[in-house]
Design a protein around this motif. Structure first.
Motif, mmCIF file in Angstrom:
data_model
loop_
_atom_site.group_PDB
_atom_site.id
_atom_site.type_symbol
_atom_site.label_atom_id
_atom_site.label_comp_id
_atom_site.label_asym_id
_atom_site.label_seq_id
_atom_site.Cartn_x
_atom_site.Cartn_y
_atom_site.Cartn_z
ATOM 1 N N UNK A 115 0.814 -1.224 0.000
ATOM 2 C CA UNK A 115 0.000 0.000 0.000
ATOM 3 C C UNK A 115 0.845 1.271 0.000
ATOM 4 N N UNK A 116 1.909 1.297 0.815
ATOM 5 C CA UNK A 116 2.766 2.479 0.883
ATOM 6 C C UNK A 116 3.490 2.703 -0.443
ATOM 7 N N UNK A 117 4.007 1.619 -1.022
ATOM 8 C CA UNK A 117 4.704 1.729 -2.296
ATOM 9 C C UNK A 117 3.761 2.217 -3.383
ATOM 10 N N UNK A 118 2.539 1.677 -3.403
ATOM 11 C CA UNK A 118 1.583 2.082 -4.433
ATOM 12 C C UNK A 118 1.160 3.535 -4.243
ATOM 13 N N UNK A 119 1.011 3.959 -2.988
ATOM 14 C CA UNK A 119 0.688 5.358 -2.722
ATOM 15 C C UNK A 119 1.760 6.288 -3.233
ATOM 16 N N UNK A 120 3.029 5.890 -3.057
ATOM 17 C CA UNK A 120 4.134 6.719 -3.551
ATOM 18 C C UNK A 120 4.167 6.743 -5.073
ATOM 19 N N UNK A 121 3.758 5.639 -5.707
ATOM 20 C CA UNK A 121 3.684 5.591 -7.169
ATOM 21 C C UNK A 121 2.604 6.541 -7.678
ATOM 22 N N UNK A 199 -1.956 2.910 4.631
ATOM 23 C CA UNK A 199 -0.652 2.783 3.991
ATOM 24 C C UNK A 199 -0.621 3.471 2.646
ATOM 25 N N UNK A 200 -1.720 3.338 1.887
ATOM 26 C CA UNK A 200 -1.821 3.987 0.583
ATOM 27 C C UNK A 200 -1.774 5.507 0.727
ATOM 28 N N UNK A 201 -2.547 6.054 1.682
ATOM 29 C CA UNK A 201 -2.598 7.504 1.883
ATOM 30 C C UNK A 201 -1.251 8.036 2.365
ATOM 31 N N UNK A 202 -0.604 7.285 3.274
ATOM 32 C CA UNK A 202 0.723 7.706 3.746
ATOM 33 C C UNK A 202 1.707 7.788 2.582
ATOM 34 N N UNK A 203 1.616 6.816 1.677
ATOM 35 C CA UNK A 203 2.480 6.860 0.494
ATOM 36 C C UNK A 203 2.153 8.043 -0.387
ATOM 37 N N UNK A 204 0.845 8.341 -0.518
ATOM 38 C CA UNK A 204 0.391 9.458 -1.336
ATOM 39 C C UNK A 204 0.873 10.792 -0.781
ATOM 40 N N UNK A 205 0.938 10.872 0.555
ATOM 41 C CA UNK A 205 1.351 12.120 1.205
ATOM 42 C C UNK A 205 2.857 12.192 1.464
ATOM 43 N N UNK A 206 3.593 11.207 0.988
ATOM 44 C CA UNK A 206 5.030 11.174 1.255
ATOM 45 C C UNK A 206 5.770 12.350 0.637
ATOM 46 N N UNK A 207 5.150 13.000 -0.345
ATOM 47 C CA UNK A 207 5.808 14.118 -1.025
ATOM 48 C C UNK A 207 6.108 15.268 -0.070
ATOM 49 N N UNK A 208 5.209 15.490 0.886
ATOM 50 C CA UNK A 208 5.404 16.632 1.798
ATOM 51 C C UNK A 208 6.485 16.357 2.843
ATOM 52 N N UNK A 209 6.909 15.108 2.970
ATOM 53 C CA UNK A 209 7.900 14.755 3.993
ATOM 54 C C UNK A 209 9.253 14.339 3.412
ATOM 55 N N UNK A 210 9.450 14.559 2.129
ATOM 56 C CA UNK A 210 10.712 14.118 1.523
ATOM 57 C C UNK A 210 11.899 14.856 2.141
ATOM 58 N N UNK A 211 13.001 14.121 2.300
ATOM 59 C CA UNK A 211 14.181 14.666 2.959
ATOM 60 C C UNK A 211 15.137 15.335 1.977
ATOM 61 N N UNK A 212 14.959 15.026 0.689
ATOM 62 C CA UNK A 212 15.857 15.597 -0.330
ATOM 63 C C UNK A 212 15.043 16.257 -1.440
ATOM 64 N N UNK A 213 14.435 17.415 -1.134
ATOM 65 C CA UNK A 213 13.592 18.078 -2.131
ATOM 66 C C UNK A 213 14.352 18.492 -3.386
ATOM 67 N N UNK A 214 15.595 18.938 -3.209
ATOM 68 C CA UNK A 214 16.393 19.345 -4.380
ATOM 69 C C UNK A 214 16.665 18.137 -5.276
ATOM 70 N N UNK A 215 17.007 17.002 -4.643
ATOM 71 C CA UNK A 215 17.240 15.777 -5.408
ATOM 72 C C UNK A 215 15.991 15.341 -6.155
#
Length: 330
Positions: A115-121, A199-215
């Motif tokens: 679910x987390x992986x699919x949310x990030x996809x 898990x799906x939603x957490x993956x979907x919202x992972x964009x706001x918590x990324x540690x390397x925004x420039x990357x």
């Protein structure tokens, strides 16, 4: 209806639709001329495009890693690259199967939650849609008149009844409101489905918590720059299109992106028809446009089939090695 029968019907409809579209696009093609043109192609540009695709696969995998980091997964880019390649390979079998397949590969090889992986996809796809719109805006400046003509000619006969249009808008609004409610209440949900949904939603919202925004930004720019170059450099393989300027590269990118987003088997038919239609705006005749579209599409299929197959073999070796290690640890 059984799952196997339903899956078979989905494949049958997808393949049948692709076959019909290919027939409609190629029905007036002079195959002798088509074959003669194939002999005159400078395939060094096609090979360069295929080799360049490796950079796009790695960039996508690197960006996916950045999305997975906030979810607690620290993976090597090589591992996610394998998953991305196998996902593309799966898309050759059935539209949109690749998104699930690549998540499954990470689940088997690296114990990443599905679910987390699919949310990030899904997050990744949203970013890609946004980037595609950004390219459309750029094209409005570079090729404004041609883009207007293309969209006008493509949709001038499309008359959607107002009740249907209103229903589509209302459905989108209800879906958005529902998503917002579910996101806010997800911590209070219970049960197996709730765990999957969270898990799906957490993956979907992972964009706001990324540690390397420039990357993340750089890898996105690299990914789409490579996509642009993969399409643009192939026009130099044909004498009839070698004179076209950089602006046509954006049009190829936009048109190809839209065509491949349509749920038809690997873009067969839709890609060829839309690319050939767009090239008419540059005074490229229909036969040449169809041939160039075939060259572009085939190069992408060859790239996916070649590198995807290699990735699948490597993944199977990793999986077998992991199974042996698990047995020894018991």
């Amino acid at each position: 209806m059984s799952k196997n029968l339903f899956a078979f019907l989905k494949i049958l409809i997808s393949v049948g639709l692709a076959g019909l579209l290919l027939y409609l696009v190629f029905r007036n093609v002079d195959w002798m001329e088509f074959w003669d043109r194939a002999k005159s192609v400078d395939y060094s540009w096609v090979i360069a495009s295929i080799i360049l695709s490796i950079v796009a696969y790695v960039a996508r995998a690197y960006r996916w890693n950045i999305l997975l980091e906030p979810l607690g997964y620290d993976l090597k880019t090589s591992r996610t690259t394998l998953a991305v390649l196998i996902g593309y390979l799966a898309n050759l079998a059935l539209p949109r199967l690749g998104e699930i397949t690549r998540c499954g590969v990470l689940k088997r090889n690296d114990n990443v939650s599905m679910p987390s992986a699919f949310g990030s996809v899904v997050t990744e796809r949203i970013v890609d849609v946004f980037t595609l719109f950004l390219f459309i805006i750029i094209s409005l400046f570079l090729e404004s008149q041609r883009l207007y003509e293309f969209l006008h000619d493509a949709y001038k006969d499309l008359n959607i009844p107002y009740p249907i249009l209103a229903g589509l808008v209302l459905t989108m609004i209800i879906g958005l409101v529902t998503l917002i409610i579910v996101v806010r209440k997800r911590d209070g949900l219970k049960g197996k489905f709730a765990v999957l949904l969270k898990g799906f939603i957490d993956g979907l919202l992972s964009l706001k918590d990324i540690k390397r925004p420039i990357g993340f930004i750089v890898s996105t720019l690299v990914l789409w720059l490579v996509y642009y170059l993969m399409s643009y450099i192939i026009i130099f393989s044909l004498p009839e299109t070698s004179h076209l300027g950089p602006g046509v590269g954006f049009m190829l990118l936009i048109t190809g992106g839209i065509a491949l987003s349509i749920p038809v088997q690997s873009g067969f038919g839709t890609y060829h028809g839309m690319i050939a239609g767009m090239l008419l705006l540059y005074a490229v005749d229909e036969n040449t446009g169809i041939f160039l579209a075939t060259l572009l599409h085939t190069s992408q299929i060859v790239s996916v089939a070649l590198f995807g197959s290699i990735a699948l073999i490597i993944s199977l070796i990793i999986r077998r090695k992991k199974s042996k290690e698990d047995k020894l640890a018991e």
